[in-house]
Design a protein around this motif. Structure first.
Motif, mmCIF file in Angstrom:
data_model
loop_
_atom_site.group_PDB
_atom_site.id
_atom_site.type_symbol
_atom_site.label_atom_id
_atom_site.label_comp_id
_atom_site.label_asym_id
_atom_site.label_seq_id
_atom_site.Cartn_x
_atom_site.Cartn_y
_atom_site.Cartn_z
ATOM 1 N N GLN A 527 67.933 77.647 40.482
ATOM 2 C CA GLN A 527 69.020 78.582 40.216
ATOM 3 C C GLN A 527 68.769 79.232 38.862
ATOM 4 O O GLN A 527 69.375 78.893 37.858
ATOM 5 N N ARG A 528 67.834 80.223 38.880
ATOM 6 C CA ARG A 528 67.412 80.889 37.641
ATOM 7 C C ARG A 528 66.986 82.302 37.985
ATOM 8 O O ARG A 528 66.304 82.516 38.987
ATOM 9 N N GLY A 529 67.399 83.285 37.210
ATOM 10 C CA GLY A 529 67.065 84.664 37.459
ATOM 11 C C GLY A 529 66.074 85.207 36.436
ATOM 12 O O GLY A 529 65.741 84.563 35.441
ATOM 13 N N PRO A 530 65.566 86.427 36.703
ATOM 14 C CA PRO A 530 64.629 87.067 35.748
ATOM 15 C C PRO A 530 65.298 87.276 34.390
ATOM 16 O O PRO A 530 66.517 87.376 34.292
ATOM 17 N N GLY A 531 64.449 87.413 33.361
ATOM 18 C CA GLY A 531 64.994 87.660 32.017
ATOM 19 C C GLY A 531 64.013 87.370 30.905
ATOM 20 O O GLY A 531 64.117 87.908 29.808
ATOM 21 N N SER A 532 63.037 86.578 31.154
ATOM 22 C CA SER A 532 62.040 86.237 30.140
ATOM 23 C C SER A 532 60.702 86.061 30.830
ATOM 24 O O SER A 532 60.632 85.748 32.015
ATOM 25 N N GLY A 533 59.648 86.295 30.115
ATOM 26 C CA GLY A 533 58.326 86.128 30.684
ATOM 27 C C GLY A 533 57.555 87.426 30.670
ATOM 28 O O GLY A 533 57.748 88.304 29.807
ATOM 29 N N GLN A 534 56.676 87.571 31.655
ATOM 30 C CA GLN A 534 55.775 88.703 31.699
ATOM 31 C C GLN A 534 56.482 89.917 32.309
ATOM 32 O O GLN A 534 57.346 89.802 33.161
ATOM 33 N N GLU A 535 56.065 91.109 31.830
ATOM 34 C CA GLU A 535 56.642 92.354 32.314
ATOM 35 C C GLU A 535 56.053 92.655 33.687
ATOM 36 O O GLU A 535 54.850 92.616 33.898
ATOM 37 N N TYR A 587 57.795 108.539 40.374
ATOM 38 C CA TYR A 587 57.980 107.407 41.281
ATOM 39 C C TYR A 587 59.176 106.568 40.839
ATOM 40 O O TYR A 587 59.266 106.210 39.658
ATOM 41 N N PRO A 588 60.095 106.299 41.730
ATOM 42 C CA PRO A 588 61.187 105.373 41.377
ATOM 43 C C PRO A 588 60.588 104.024 40.979
ATOM 44 O O PRO A 588 59.681 103.519 41.645
ATOM 45 N N GLN A 589 61.136 103.411 39.903
ATOM 46 C CA GLN A 589 60.570 102.157 39.442
ATOM 47 C C GLN A 589 61.609 101.321 38.716
ATOM 48 O O GLN A 589 62.617 101.833 38.233
ATOM 49 N N LYS A 590 61.329 100.003 38.604
ATOM 50 C CA LYS A 590 62.156 99.064 37.847
ATOM 51 C C LYS A 590 61.225 98.043 37.231
ATOM 52 O O LYS A 590 60.212 97.668 37.817
ATOM 53 N N THR A 591 61.625 97.566 36.059
ATOM 54 C CA THR A 591 60.798 96.611 35.338
ATOM 55 C C THR A 591 61.563 95.305 35.152
ATOM 56 O O THR A 591 62.733 95.315 34.737
ATOM 57 N N LEU A 592 60.929 94.194 35.491
ATOM 58 C CA LEU A 592 61.513 92.862 35.352
ATOM 59 C C LEU A 592 60.591 92.010 34.487
ATOM 60 O O LEU A 592 59.392 92.268 34.385
ATOM 61 N N ARG A 593 61.151 90.989 33.908
ATOM 62 C CA ARG A 593 60.348 90.006 33.185
ATOM 63 C C ARG A 593 60.421 88.689 33.942
ATOM 64 O O ARG A 593 61.484 88.112 34.120
#
Length: 646
Positions: A527-535, A587-593
């Motif tokens: 039970q953990r979401g994106p927020g830290s780490g690699q782009e 291009y539509p895009q989104k960035t997560l870590r």
């Protein structure tokens, strides 16, 4: 007058002047000889030797008194006058002896003439006469013809007697006046009626035959009365006595009619008893058969019983119907006695309809006999089906039909206990089954009257919520990822206020990815979401929107809009070479870590501008110190994966 002297026998004066035979004459010879006397044998002893006399000349016939012969004779003794009669057969004259001399000629009419003496003449010796004298020749006798009968004097009772006697149907009115042919016709008519009427049956004598016979009786009575007005009674029976006899004999047809009606009633009774036996046989034949197969036969038997009670209430068969109905009810309700309560509901419901068709007064105590049994069957069958789809409907029937019954009072506690039992099963090895049963119980509770069902439905709903979540988790653990995703998505959409909603959504995402890529399953996601780490950059080079689901160290999803001016690629190689590399396109895009680790992706486009696009899954390992770009594109026949790492 001496014993040996002839005597005069005057002829009755009222005898007719002419007849069929002359009156007998006394032709005894005159003289002093002795007259034979009667002796044994009817004619007397043979006469003594005869001495011939000289022939004598007969005197002339006298008109008023006999003339004496030559020898003086004493006068004849006077004879009383004879009474005139008409004998049926004239008495023959007594035998006489032939005279020795020719007798005087006999007169054809008038009284007999006295004998006259004849002068004695010398005659040759004649042979002796026969011992009994010479027989006298008489003329044959013809009896006088009877005069025609005079009409009988008028007697008003004679026609009445003849009519009454003929009304008996025995033709006795004709017999009374000796009219034999009409009497025989009456006997034939009565015999014909008996042939038609006997033996007595339930239909009785045909109306036409009975009316015809009555018409014959009336006509015969009228004809006998007409004949009796002119004809005398031919028997030594006075008219008043004949009238009395006719009145008495009228009891014969009356008693015969009563006897026939009794025989007909007995025939009807036998027919009704046969009908009763037929109904009993139908009921007995249904033993062991399910009610659905035997219902029509039961209805047929009840129709026979009902007909006996309604149409022949005073018959012996109707008197026996109540006992037969006891057996009938027990036969129909046999499943209840065998504790097959669900099977007993329909038969008992049928029995409850009989008071309306047969009548409560005819059924008596049986009218309410099925009620308690049906209520118990509703309760037993309803509680046994709690938790099944469509089950528990019998509880609603129970509360609607018998709301004040003892069984109805047990419904709420039974449903409440079923909810508690399934809620406990949610924490067991099969939470999905428990949850499904809780949903069914909730539906049953919602169908009950508000006063009873409202609180029960709320309690069931509270037990269903944790059951749904537990079921989704259990499905994920069992590797049924598609079912788990559906269950947990439904839980998140339904119970938005639940504290487990986000956790359910996370497991649902992981389950959906694992359904397409089994490597993503095996254990529940963290039970953990994106927020830290690699782009990690996600781009869309497709003409339709795309949703990206991922799971690994973290689990989540994102959506990218359609790319304006983008199109599909003819091959995967072309897509790898050109996707997301045109400088003139946005291009539509989104960035997560994303933390480092093994990730699994699922690309879902659904229906785009190019039609239906298949989902695509892929996997990648994210390592620290790198920046990742994921370009999604559409290839004819497929969807692109990662464009590469940069």
């Amino acid at each position: 007058m001496g014993a040996n002297e002839p005597e005069d026998r005057p002829v009755p004066e009222d005898r007719p002047a002419s007849g069929d035979s002359p009156a007998p004459e006394d032709r005894r010879p005159a003289g002093d000889g002795p007259v034979p006397e009667d002796g044994p044998g009817g004619f007397g002893p043979p006469p003594p030797p005869h001495t011939p006399h000289a022939p004598q000349t007969p005197p002339a016939p006298a008109q008023s008194a006999p003339q004496p012969s030559a020898a003086p004779q004493p006068p004849a003794a006077p004879q009383p006058p004879a009474t005139p009669t008409y004998p049926a057969t004239p008495t023959p004259p007594p035998p006489t002896y032939a005279p020795t001399s020719p007798p005087p000629p006999a007169t054809a009419y008038g009284p007999p003439q006295p004998p006259t003496a004849h002068a004695s003449t010398a005659q040759p010796t004649a042979p002796p006469p026969p011992p009994y004298g010479t027989p006298e020749l008489l003329e044959p006798h013809t009896p006088p013809k009877a005069p025609p009968p005079a009409p009988a004097p008028h007697d008003p009772l004679r026609p009445l007697a003849a009519a009454l006697l003929n009304l008996t149907g025995l033709g006795l009115g004709y017999v009374l006046i000796r009219a034999w042919l009409p009497a025989a016709l009456c006997w034939v008519a009565t015999a014909a009626l008996l042939l038609v009427a006997l033996p007595a049956d339930v239909d009785g004598v045909p109306g036409g035959a009975l009316l015809g016979y009555l018409a014959v009786l009336v006509l015969a009575a009228a004809d006998a009365a007409r004949r009796a007005r002119r004809a005398p009674i031919g028997w030594r029976l006075r008219a008043p006595l004949a009238v009395g006899l006719g009145v008495v004999l009228l009891a014969v047809p009356a008693s015969s009619a009563f006897a026939y009606e009794a025989a007909k009633d007995e025939a009807v009774e036998e027919m009704l008893l046969d009908r009763l036996d037929k109904a009993d046989g139908i009921v007995k034949a249904q033993e062991g058969r399910p009610f659905t197969a035997s219902e029509s036969d039961y209805r047929t038997a009840m129709g026979l019983y009902r007909g006996l009670l309604r149409d022949h209430a005073d018959s012996r068969a109707a008197d026996r119907v109540p006992d037969r109905l006891d057996s009938y009810y027990r036969s129909v309700a046999a499943p209840y006695a065998d504790k097959q309560y669900c099977d007993a509901i329909e038969p008992l419901k049928y029995l409850r309809t009989l008071p309306g068709t047969v009548g409560e007064d005819r059924l008596g105590r049986l009218a309410g006999w099925p009620d308690d049994r049906l209520a118990d069957s509703y309760y037993a069958c309803g509680t046994s089906s709690l938790g099944k789809t469509g089950g528990g409907a019998d509880l609603r029937e129970l509360l609607d039909t018998f709301p004040k019954s003892d069984a109805a009072a047990k419904v709420a506690p039974a449903v409440r206990g079923a909810i508690d039992a399934r809620a406990a099963d949610v924490k067991g090895a099969d939470p999905c089954t428990a949850t499904q049963e809780l949903r069914a119980i909730r539906a049953t509770a919602q169908s009950l009257p508000d006063a009873t069902g409202g609180p029960l439905a709320a309690k069931a709903t509270g037990a269903v919520e944790p059951g749904v979540y537990a079921c989704g988790v259990d499905e994920f653990k069992d590797g049924r990822y598609s079912e788990a995703a559906k269950t947990l998505d439904g839980f998140a959409d339904t119970y938005k206020g639940s504290g487990k909603r986000e956790r359910a959504r996370t497991i649902a995402i992981a389950a959906e990815v694992a359904a397409a890529r089994p490597q993503a399953g095996g254990k529940l996601p963290a039970q953990r979401g994106p927020g830290s780490g690699q782009e990690f950059v996600f781009k869309n080079d497709g003409p339709s929107p795309v949703e990206v689901l991922f799971t690994g160290p973290v689990t989540g999803s994102l959506k990218l809009g359609a790319c304006a001016g983008c199109s599909t690629y003819d091959s995967r190689a072309e897509g790898r070479a050109k996707a997301c590399k045109s400088s003139g396109k946005s291009y539509p895009q989104k960035t997560l870590r994303l933390p480092s680790g093994e990730y699994h992706f699922l690309y879902k486009r659904g229906t785009g501008t190019t039609g239906l696009v298949r989902d695509h899954s892929d996997g990648a390992k994210v390592q620290g110190g790198y920046r990742y770009t994921d370009c999604a594109y559409v290839v004819s026949g497929g969807i692109g994966g990662f464009d590469g790492l940069t």
